[in-house]
Design a protein around this motif. Sequence first.
Motif, PDB file in Angstrom:
ATOM      1  N   ILE A  28       0.808  -1.360  -0.091  1.00  0.00           N
ATOM      2  CA  ILE A  28      -0.178  -0.228   0.131  1.00  0.00           C
ATOM      3  C   ILE A  28       1.419   0.737  -0.380  1.00  0.00           C
ATOM      4  CG2 ILE A  28      -1.668   1.286   0.973  1.00  0.00           C
ATOM      5  CD1 ILE A  28      -2.008  -1.420   3.480  1.00  0.00           C
ATOM      6  N   MET A  29       0.755   2.233  -1.454  1.00  0.00           N
ATOM      7  CA  MET A  29       1.264   3.859  -0.977  1.00  0.00           C
ATOM      8  C   MET A  29       0.263   4.042  -1.034  1.00  0.00           C
ATOM      9  SD  MET A  29       5.021   3.436  -3.313  1.00  0.00           S
ATOM     10  CE  MET A  29       6.470   4.931  -2.660  1.00  0.00           C
ATOM     11  N   MET A  30      -0.425   4.817  -0.771  1.00  0.00           N
ATOM     12  CA  MET A  30      -0.919   6.039  -0.305  1.00  0.00           C
ATOM     13  C   MET A  30      -0.784   7.143   0.822  1.00  0.00           C
ATOM     14  SD  MET A  30      -4.131   3.385  -0.881  1.00  0.00           S
ATOM     15  CE  MET A  30      -5.395   4.584  -1.231  1.00  0.00           C
ATOM     16  N   PRO A  31      -1.373   7.513   0.805  1.00  0.00           N
ATOM     17  CA  PRO A  31      -1.757   8.778   1.958  1.00  0.00           C
ATOM     18  C   PRO A  31      -2.342   8.098   2.730  1.00  0.00           C
ATOM     19  CG  PRO A  31      -2.425  10.017  -0.369  1.00  0.00           C
ATOM     20  CD  PRO A  31      -1.929   8.537  -0.446  1.00  0.00           C
ATOM     21  N   ALA A  65       8.125   8.335   0.762  1.00  0.00           N
ATOM     22  CA  ALA A  65       9.226   8.983   0.626  1.00  0.00           C
ATOM     23  C   ALA A  65       9.947   7.750  -0.471  1.00  0.00           C
ATOM     24  CB  ALA A  65       9.626   9.191   1.409  1.00  0.00           C
ATOM     25  N   LEU A  66       9.767   6.316  -0.347  1.00  0.00           N
ATOM     26  CA  LEU A  66      10.751   5.955  -0.993  1.00  0.00           C
ATOM     27  C   LEU A  66      10.666   5.583  -2.637  1.00  0.00           C
ATOM     28  CD1 LEU A  66      10.930   2.670   1.318  1.00  0.00           C
ATOM     29  CD2 LEU A  66      11.682   4.925   1.336  1.00  0.00           C
ATOM     30  N   LYS A  67      11.256   5.988  -3.483  1.00  0.00           N
ATOM     31  CA  LYS A  67      12.271   5.540  -4.815  1.00  0.00           C
ATOM     32  C   LYS A  67      12.685   5.285  -5.080  1.00  0.00           C
ATOM     33  CE  LYS A  67      12.002  10.517  -5.174  1.00  0.00           C
ATOM     34  NZ  LYS A  67      12.605  11.316  -5.349  1.00  0.00           N
ATOM     35  N   GLY A  68      13.290   4.581  -5.637  1.00  0.00           N
ATOM     36  CA  GLY A  68      14.196   3.594  -6.744  1.00  0.00           C
ATOM     37  C   GLY A  68      14.667   2.685  -5.949  1.00  0.00           C
ATOM     38  N   ALA A  69      15.816   2.529  -5.369  1.00  0.00           N
ATOM     39  CA  ALA A  69      16.102   0.432  -4.486  1.00  0.00           C
ATOM     40  C   ALA A  69      15.880   0.705  -3.716  1.00  0.00           C
ATOM     41  CB  ALA A  69      18.104   1.288  -4.784  1.00  0.00           C
ATOM     42  N   PRO A  70      15.562   1.340  -2.356  1.00  0.00           N
ATOM     43  CA  PRO A  70      14.391   1.266  -1.143  1.00  0.00           C
ATOM     44  C   PRO A  70      13.558   0.716  -1.337  1.00  0.00           C
ATOM     45  CG  PRO A  70      16.043   3.357  -1.357  1.00  0.00           C
ATOM     46  CD  PRO A  70      16.024   3.683  -2.094  1.00  0.00           C
ATOM     47  N   LEU A  71      12.657   1.551  -2.074  1.00  0.00           N
ATOM     48  CA  LEU A  71      11.192   0.904  -2.841  1.00  0.00           C
ATOM     49  C   LEU A  71      11.383  -0.549  -3.507  1.00  0.00           C
ATOM     50  CD1 LEU A  71       8.295   1.663  -2.439  1.00  0.00           C
ATOM     51  CD2 LEU A  71       8.915   2.358  -5.226  1.00  0.00           C
ATOM     52  N   HIS A  72      12.081  -0.200  -4.396  1.00  0.00           N
ATOM     53  CA  HIS A  72      12.196  -1.998  -4.579  1.00  0.00           C
ATOM     54  C   HIS A  72      12.286  -3.186  -3.629  1.00  0.00           C
ATOM     55  CE1 HIS A  72      14.839  -5.413  -6.666  1.00  0.00           C
ATOM     56  NE2 HIS A  72      13.982  -4.857  -7.290  1.00  0.00           N
ATOM     57  N   HIS A  73      13.425  -2.592  -3.008  1.00  0.00           N
ATOM     58  CA  HIS A  73      13.852  -3.581  -1.712  1.00  0.00           C
ATOM     59  C   HIS A  73      12.453  -4.070  -1.036  1.00  0.00           C
ATOM     60  CE1 HIS A  73      15.979  -5.437   2.064  1.00  0.00           C
ATOM     61  NE2 HIS A  73      15.043  -4.562   2.680  1.00  0.00           N
ATOM     62  N   GLN A  74      11.880  -3.297  -0.610  1.00  0.00           N
ATOM     63  CA  GLN A  74      10.502  -3.446   0.416  1.00  0.00           C
ATOM     64  C   GLN A  74       9.430  -4.337  -0.533  1.00  0.00           C
ATOM     65  OE1 GLN A  74       9.326  -0.475   3.218  1.00  0.00           O
ATOM     66  NE2 GLN A  74      11.579   0.273   2.905  1.00  0.00           N
ATOM     67  N   LEU A  75       9.611  -3.940  -2.018  1.00  0.00           N
ATOM     68  CA  LEU A  75       8.460  -4.762  -2.445  1.00  0.00           C
ATOM     69  C   LEU A  75       8.910  -5.565  -3.326  1.00  0.00           C
ATOM     70  CD1 LEU A  75       6.972  -1.965  -4.495  1.00  0.00           C
ATOM     71  CD2 LEU A  75       5.890  -2.701  -3.247  1.00  0.00           C
ATOM     72  N   GLU A  86      -0.100   9.696  -7.417  1.00  0.00           N
ATOM     73  CA  GLU A  86       1.523  10.266  -7.888  1.00  0.00           C
ATOM     74  C   GLU A  86       2.430   9.857  -7.509  1.00  0.00           C
ATOM     75  OE1 GLU A  86       3.043  13.616  -4.132  1.00  0.00           O
ATOM     76  OE2 GLU A  86       0.895  13.459  -4.013  1.00  0.00           O
ATOM     77  N   PHE A  87       2.354   7.879  -6.996  1.00  0.00           N
ATOM     78  CA  PHE A  87       3.128   7.824  -7.697  1.00  0.00           C
ATOM     79  C   PHE A  87       3.627   6.309  -8.592  1.00  0.00           C
ATOM     80  CE2 PHE A  87       2.070   8.059  -2.823  1.00  0.00           C
ATOM     81  CZ  PHE A  87       2.738   9.510  -2.571  1.00  0.00           C
ATOM     82  N   LEU A  88       2.570   6.801  -8.862  1.00  0.00           N
ATOM     83  CA  LEU A  88       3.277   6.280 -10.396  1.00  0.00           C
ATOM     84  C   LEU A  88       4.533   5.625 -11.042  1.00  0.00           C
ATOM     85  CD1 LEU A  88       1.128   3.685 -12.332  1.00  0.00           C
ATOM     86  CD2 LEU A  88       0.548   5.846 -13.765  1.00  0.00           C
ATOM     87  N   GLU A  89       4.699   7.366 -11.586  1.00  0.00           N
ATOM     88  CA  GLU A  89       6.462   7.204 -11.863  1.00  0.00           C
ATOM     89  C   GLU A  89       7.177   5.842 -11.077  1.00  0.00           C
ATOM     90  OE1 GLU A  89       7.753  10.731 -13.261  1.00  0.00           O
ATOM     91  OE2 GLU A  89       5.596  11.338 -14.430  1.00  0.00           O
ATOM     92  N   ARG A  90       7.192   6.445 -10.312  1.00  0.00           N
ATOM     93  CA  ARG A  90       8.649   5.918  -9.301  1.00  0.00           C
ATOM     94  C   ARG A  90       8.124   3.922  -9.399  1.00  0.00           C
ATOM     95  NH1 ARG A  90       7.367   8.445  -3.448  1.00  0.00           N
ATOM     96  NH2 ARG A  90       7.145  10.181  -4.272  1.00  0.00           N
ATOM     97  N   VAL A  91       6.775   4.174  -9.461  1.00  0.00           N
ATOM     98  CA  VAL A  91       6.362   2.486 -10.126  1.00  0.00           C
ATOM     99  C   VAL A  91       6.939   1.617 -11.130  1.00  0.00           C
ATOM    100  CG1 VAL A  91       4.963   0.192 -10.180  1.00  0.00           C
ATOM    101  CG2 VAL A  91       4.662   1.740  -8.125  1.00  0.00           C
ATOM    102  N   GLU A  92       6.532   2.840 -12.603  1.00  0.00           N
ATOM    103  CA  GLU A  92       6.756   2.245 -13.785  1.00  0.00           C
ATOM    104  C   GLU A  92       8.400   2.214 -14.033  1.00  0.00           C
ATOM    105  OE1 GLU A  92       3.769   4.342 -16.582  1.00  0.00           O
ATOM    106  OE2 GLU A  92       4.867   5.858 -15.203  1.00  0.00           O
ATOM    107  N   SER A  93       8.749   2.649 -12.959  1.00  0.00           N
ATOM    108  CA  SER A  93      11.113   3.235 -13.379  1.00  0.00           C
ATOM    109  C   SER A  93      10.611   1.791 -13.138  1.00  0.00           C
ATOM    110  CB  SER A  93      11.071   4.135 -12.562  1.00  0.00           C
ATOM    111  OG  SER A  93      11.437   3.821 -11.123  1.00  0.00           O
TER     112      SER A  93
END
Length: 547
Positions: A76-79, A104-114, A127-134
């Motif tokens: 879950i990545m929501m406010p 606030a996560l993006k890149g490697a830290p986000l990838h790690h948790q997912l 709002e966070f779609l681009e981070r997931v797309e990347s």
Amino acid sequence: MGNGSIDLNTWKMKEYPVKEQILTNIIEDKAGTYPDRVIFQFDDLKISFKMLNENINRAANGFKGLGIKKGDKVAIMMPNCPEFLYTWFGLNKIGAIEVPINTALKGAPLHHQLTQSDSIGIVADVEFLERVESLEEKLPEIDKLVLWAKPDTDIRIPKMKFNCVKFSELMESPSTKPEADVRFNDVVSVLYTSGTTGPAKGVQMTNTYWYSIWSESVKYCGYVPSDILYTGLPFFHGNAQGLTVGSAIMADARAAIDPRFTATAFWDRIRKYGATEFNYIGGMPKMLLNQPKKPDEGDHTCRIAVGGGMTEDVWAEFRDRFNIGNLVEVYGMTECYCCLASPHDEVRLGSCGKPITGWDVKIVDDDDMECPTGVPGEFTCRPERDKSWLGTTGYYNMPAATAKLFKNLWIHTGDLGHMDEDGYFYFHGRKKEAIRRRGENITPHDIEKAIGENPAVNAVAVVGVPSEVGEEEVKVSVVLREDHELDPVDLMKWCEDRLAYFMIPRFVEFRDSLPMTGSERVEKYKLKAEGVENCWDREKEGYVLKR
């Protein structure tokens, strides 16, 4: 009584037998008893128990329709929003597991948790779609993406390998209770640690563990149905989920929720909601004290504040300046949430309380031998023998880290403190943050407290950095208050009056801000990694300390 009203003279928190401690069943029970009673408020939007339960069912049936089943993890990545709650409990209602992600996560830290969580789906704000797309090509296990957006915001369905649906479509599902086999000891949440000292670890939380946090907080804080609990802390943090959302449910009270904490508008928001309680963590109290004084800042309905990490001097000033009837300090971490607490009618200034119901707590030395009264050591804790369902079941997919956590069958917190002769515990700081300098053991907490008392200082963090003669030197990072100045030499003189010579920092840096986690903890490993290249060096400048 009526569908929403409660007689406070006869009310008593309903307690559930262990095997009935299932979060979504408790919510359903409340919806049947008090269907029209408001349980959550987001600004002017009020949500009753009935509305909450029906929307949980819609989300649960929607997730079930997507093929999500018992044991599946969904990120879950929501406010902070009602839909976060529908998602969390909707997943739990069919036995699936929420994995709340720091927004606030993006890149490697986000990838790690997912990936470390083995999540098969994501529910995310657009709002966070681009981070997931990347990260799309690096997420082979994820095949479901549910997109949510704030009102009046268009949702673009991206061309991705994921099965993408809008949250609004998910909620078109029936509001009837889905069939599911959910048990009291099922894992329902994987909450990631803040990662202040390294990669975040996923803490497994069961139904009964959450229940114990919820119910004990009601008892220790003395909540009743007339209370309004306020928070601006994020839902991805255990504080908001455990001490506000859950406490309100168990107390038949109301949780008033804002998107975020803001020091400038804090008391205005308290007054708007008529809040009687709020939670604090980390540097929040100091941030509020650093605000310009206003004549109406003590004019509010709050009778109690609950949190951890407030030093004794700040505690007294905060209580008196803001007219707070009581401050309840608690201690814990996600792995042993609030194993210590001060009963609201037995608060001891500066202490984080005594062991709560069901927990044993002791202070031990480096050999795991219990320390005498008054002698500092490491906090360790464990559930009492007949309360084995309390606490975490361990870190997800991390057996070595789990074994280390449960060394000698006690949870080792990595925190330092002591117990007084009356059984009250006191927090000193993180054991992992302890600095070894030329044979002396130094606790950053003591240095931060002394420097933080300087009127020019807004925030401070102390870390150890490698020394050319072995062991470590002390580095301090300081954020100054607006329109204030502080010379490093003046800071040295300030420290000399308050600290032992060996504790006074050698390296000083002034920053615009400190690196923070989403739960308002300083990411000290980043300050250590940055080294001392941009620091003022006491030894190079020839400053000689007084001894």
